[in-house]
Design an enzyme around this catalytic site. Structure first.
Site, PDB file in Angstrom:
ATOM      1  N   GLU A 398       0.817  -0.918   0.112  1.00 34.07           N
ATOM      2  CA  GLU A 398       0.320  -0.073   0.048  1.00 34.07           C
ATOM      3  C   GLU A 398       1.009   1.356   0.068  1.00 34.07           C
ATOM      4  O   GLU A 398       0.669   2.547  -0.391  1.00 34.07           O
ATOM      5  CB  GLU A 398      -0.772  -0.052   1.045  1.00 34.07           C
ATOM      6  CG  GLU A 398      -2.032  -0.671   0.970  1.00 34.07           C
ATOM      7  CD  GLU A 398      -2.970  -0.527  -0.592  1.00 34.07           C
ATOM      8  OE1 GLU A 398      -3.139   0.418  -0.814  1.00 34.07           O
ATOM      9  OE2 GLU A 398      -2.969  -1.602  -0.957  1.00 34.07           O
ATOM     10  N   HIS A 494      -6.236  -6.312 -10.446  1.00 34.23           N
ATOM     11  CA  HIS A 494      -5.320  -7.270 -10.065  1.00 34.23           C
ATOM     12  C   HIS A 494      -5.463  -8.287 -10.754  1.00 34.23           C
ATOM     13  O   HIS A 494      -4.348  -9.231 -10.323  1.00 34.23           O
ATOM     14  CB  HIS A 494      -6.248  -7.491  -8.362  1.00 34.23           C
ATOM     15  CG  HIS A 494      -6.503  -6.409  -7.236  1.00 34.23           C
ATOM     16  ND1 HIS A 494      -6.877  -5.095  -7.564  1.00 34.23           N
ATOM     17  CD2 HIS A 494      -5.914  -5.651  -6.404  1.00 34.23           C
ATOM     18  CE1 HIS A 494      -6.697  -4.482  -6.617  1.00 34.23           C
ATOM     19  NE2 HIS A 494      -6.576  -4.399  -5.670  1.00 34.23           N
TER      20      HIS A 494
END
Length: 601
Positions: A398, A494
């Site tokens: 992140e 993803h």
């Protein structure tokens, strides 16, 4: 998951001489520069003169750069390479309006001669009209309805992200109820037709809406194994003071985490028996407690304090425990970027990284939030996910979105009604987050969290990992893919991330079976070719150089191939084994010159 964060223009020039290789005992690479330098010792040129030369070159070479009358270029980043090249990343306005997708990097020699450009928009960014049919108020009302929140002030912009150039309004929306945790969104509405051009979150969720739906459909829960470590009585933070101390001072504390055992923490001692979970040796990096609220401001978070400089008990019963994992993960991510690339903080500006744990009520996710400028960690929903999402590679992943946000700003091409993102630039963003997130594990080298090329292996999933770089399609939850095809351009980000993650693994470790650090890998290739890796050190240096110098907001996989080839040539030479292996690795995932799409944007 990353939303395309569309921001205002940076006025200040951030000057960096980001390292060209990986330094230190674990990473031996080419000679590196020193971040934050304002001048080049080779030529004596200042950052200001580099920006001036790059701006002049952009207008002088307008046919190549796409810069046109009415454009203004403002420097976002200046990179001065030790071997001589200079690179200036610009954001653009047209007739005073910010241009979305108008970013470009101008490349110069050490003598400040123009050598090339990397640009996001291949077309002109001049809109057909600069007269809006919608009023700002109409745009704000529509944005509030679409974003399901409170609309801020509409700003006229030029949207050049979709192969054209349209006059549009950009509207921030706060308190949006469109996601699991409310937050801010950016809505872009065509100022002539009223069409919604994009509606995207300003936070990066680790677990995508599609994945969460898949887990719910399967009835699968995630209850990661954690180990409670008994505190040693010999570890005492409040040592006797033998002489007068002027507070605050740097202290050495101990944390007992959920996932990585007992860890050292650098803290701030504010009085004889008072400590703050804030690291003065890493620019004041700090973790706070959101106390179950969805705070957008870090200042609103409650400070973690202690009288002993011992934090957490290894279980969720102690509020400090999640903060230990978060602070440890954030500082280890900062350490990775500093020791490998000389990068001073997430935005390379020598400022603190920040995190808030216990974010929201039963939030089963973790976020990079650009509005807060910090990591936000939920505690789990108590049903599908039963622990705080404070795992080390989650934090590395992140915070890397923050690094991308501060450099290339890679953005998806579209977002569906459920918040799922699509497109190769967004997939590349997710891939880089996985690549550097795994490198954070290697850098930390914690026996309680052994480094590997798996992402989310400590989440407690039935398939034992979330994604993996060596053979991406073994991830059945997100349907991650191994190889490029024309359909990849509109893949969920993803799923699509597997293409470049696979190329990176092949570049670093090669194809076929291999055991590394006790983990077994078996990486296939599209054409059955054999790839011999050049090592993680060089592969990581190449991908970082490509991100910071040669990628822009619209970079797709074929562009990324070119970017990494340029980076390899910079670092190791165009006739080097590293350069040839970059080409082989991309071919092994079916990204080649021959199948480059004629029109990608």
């Amino acid at each position: 998951m990353r939303g395309p964060h569309i921001r205002g223009l940076a006025v200040a020039v951030a000057v960096t001489t980001a390292a060209t290789g990986l330094a230190g005992t674990a990473f031996a690479g080419p000679a590196t520069g020193t971040d934050g330098a304002t001048a080049s010792p080779e030529s004596g040129t200042s950052a200001t003169s580099v920006v001036t030369a790059a701006r002049a070159a952009a207008f002088a070479h307008a046919s190549a750069t796409g810069v046109t009358r009415g454009d203004e270029l403002r420097a976002q980043d200046v990179m001065i390479d030790p071997e001589g090249a200079r690179h200036v990343r610009f954001i653009r306005t047209h007739q005073g309006m910010p241009v979305l997708g108008g970013d470009l990097v101008v490349h110069l020699s050490h003598r400040l001669a123009y050598t090339g450009v990397t640009r996001a928009a291949e077309q002109s960014v001049r809109p057909a009209t600069t007269r809006a049919r919608l009023t700002a108020g109409q745009a704000e009302a529509k944005a509030a309805a679409i974003g399901k929140g409170d609309a801020g002030t509409a700003q006229l912009v030029v949207d050049a992200r979709d192969g054209g150039a349209a006059l549009a309004y950009r509207i921030p929306v706060s308190d949006s109820s469109t996601a699991e945790a409310t937050g801010t969104r950016t809505v872009v509405i065509d100022a002539v037709t009223g069409k919604v051009r994009s509606n995207t979150p300003d936070s990066d969720e680790f677990l995508s809406p599609k994945l969460l739906d898949t887990l719910r459909e399967r009835g699968e829960t995630m209850d990661p194994a954690t180990g409670t470590v008994v505190q040693s009585k010999s570890l005492t933070g409040a040592a006797a003071v033998a002489r007068a101390v002027h507070y605050p001072v740097t202290a050495s504390g101990t944390g007992t985490s959920l996932f990585v055992g007992k860890v050292p923490l650098t803290t701030t001692r504010t009085a004889r028996t008072s400590y703050l979970l804030k690291d003065p040796t890493r620019w004041g990096t700090e973790t706070r407690d959101a106390k179950g609220k969805e705070l957008e401001s870090f200042a609103q978070g409650k400070k973690f304090t202690s009288t002993t400089d011992k934090w957490g008990n290894g279980a969720v019963s102690h509020r400090d425990t999640a903060a230990v994992d978060a602070q440890y993960g954030i500082t280890k991510t900062l350490d990775f970027y500093k020791k490998t690339f000389g990068r001073k903080g997430i935005a390379n500006n020598g400022k603190a990284a920040r995190g808030m744990v216990h974010f929201g009520d039963k939030v089963a996710n973790a976020f990079w939030d650009s509005t807060c400028g910090c990591m936000l960690y939920g505690d789990g929903d108590g049903d599908m996910f039963k622990k705080p999402l404070v795992v080390l590679d989650v934090t590395g992943h992140e915070l890397t979105h923050g690094v991308v946000d501060a450099t290339a700003k890679l953005e998806p091409t579209r977002v569906d009604a459920d918040g799922n993102q699509y497109g190769e630039a967004g997939s590349l963003n997710e891939s880089l987050a996985d690549i550097f997130g795994s490198n954070v594990e290697f850098s930390a080298n914690n026996a309680k969290n052994p480094p590997n090329y798996l992402i989310g292996e400590k989440l407690g999933l039935a398939q034992k990992f979330l994604r993996r770089l060596d053979h991406p399609s073994l991830d059945k939850l997100e349907g991650t893919i191994d190889y490029w095809s024309p359909q990849t351009y509109d893949a969920e980000v993803h799923a699509g991330s597997g293409v470049s993650s696979h190329a990176y693994y092949l570049l670093a470790e090669g194809s076929g079976r291999k055991t590394i650090g006790g983990f077994a890998y078996d990486s296939p290739t599209y054409d059955g070719s054999t790839v011999t890796g050049i090592g993680r050190t060089k592969a990581t240096a190449i991908f970082y150089r490509a991100l910071t110098r040669y990628m822009v907001s619209t970079t797709d996989f074929h562009d990324a191939r070119l970017a990494t080839l340029k980076a390899a040539a910079d670092l190791y030479g165009a006739n080097s084994t590293a350069y040839r292996t970059v080409d082989q690795a991309w071919a092994a995932v079916n990204v080649t010159v021959a199948n480059t799409p004629a029109a990608r944007h």
